[in-house]
Design an enzyme around this catalytic site. Sequence first.
Site, PDB file in Angstrom:
ATOM      1  N   ASP A  21       0.852  -1.182   0.000  1.00 32.47           N
ATOM      2  CA  ASP A  21       0.000   0.000   0.000  1.00 32.47           C
ATOM      3  C   ASP A  21       0.886   1.230   0.000  1.00 32.47           C
ATOM      4  O   ASP A  21       1.759   1.374   0.871  1.00 32.47           O
ATOM      5  CB  ASP A  21      -0.912   0.014   1.227  1.00 32.47           C
ATOM      6  CG  ASP A  21      -1.982  -1.072   1.162  1.00 32.47           C
ATOM      7  OD1 ASP A  21      -2.020  -1.818   0.165  1.00 32.47           O
ATOM      8  OD2 ASP A  21      -2.780  -1.166   2.126  1.00 32.47           O
ATOM      9  N   ASP A  29     -15.296  -2.977  -1.624  1.00 39.96           N
ATOM     10  CA  ASP A  29     -14.897  -2.713  -0.247  1.00 39.96           C
ATOM     11  C   ASP A  29     -16.160  -2.437   0.554  1.00 39.96           C
ATOM     12  O   ASP A  29     -16.933  -1.541   0.202  1.00 39.96           O
ATOM     13  CB  ASP A  29     -13.959  -1.504  -0.184  1.00 39.96           C
ATOM     14  CG  ASP A  29     -12.782  -1.639  -1.135  1.00 39.96           C
ATOM     15  OD1 ASP A  29     -12.301  -2.773  -1.306  1.00 39.96           O
ATOM     16  OD2 ASP A  29     -12.349  -0.615  -1.706  1.00 39.96           O
TER      17      ASP A  29
END
Length: 239
Positions: free
Chosen positions: A8, A129
């Site tokens: 990330d 998500d």
Amino acid sequence: MILYPAIDLKDGQAVRLVHGDMDRATVFNDDPAAQASAFVAAGCAWLHLVDLNGAFAGAPVNAAPVEAILKACPVPAQLGGGIRDMATIEMWLDKGLERVILGTVAVENPDLVREAARTFPGHVAVGIDARGGKVATKGWATETDVDATDLAKSFEDAGVAAIIYTDINRDGAMGGPNIDATQALARAVSIPVIASGGVSSMDDLSALKATGVIAGAISGRALYDGAIDLAAALSMLQD
């Protein structure tokens, strides 16, 4: 089942967030390409990359470290965050990315997902998500009333390569993935489903694999903290 080590990217560094909160970031490596190379050296077959700044900005922000990773690593990589138009999709695929992950636009502009999947077959995934089964967008900052399973089913005939399903409340918290919800989603669609959020132990990986319907798992913090030994995990998943 494929294990995808996660990198990330925030402000050019490899970080992990807790519950997607940009103010709760832990920096694990100042050199994301070196981190990616270490994962590849351990034997991973794929890399999972996220441009966190890009997810909020709606356009690529961490392009330089992503490009460095693509140049340094011979394995395929998938990327999500800030990819919201055909020009950006084409740009990334031209630079050697294997798969783009479309999240926010899957809710706001599903026709773009369909067009991209037709134009670039095998290279487009949908990122779903969710908090409590409802989809969140724009770096998880915007709540919607869209049901995660309904969204997945809407792309059943679109030709997308995979669905990456993240339980936001599990992400970065080292509390284990939401196996029930992920398994239910995988059984509801024919599209391969990749589990994300909370994958933090060998037992988690074993349980995901044991469902027989989950195609992959993404793990980040557990690999950085040493809770999961990447080489050992890859060996276990191949057996």
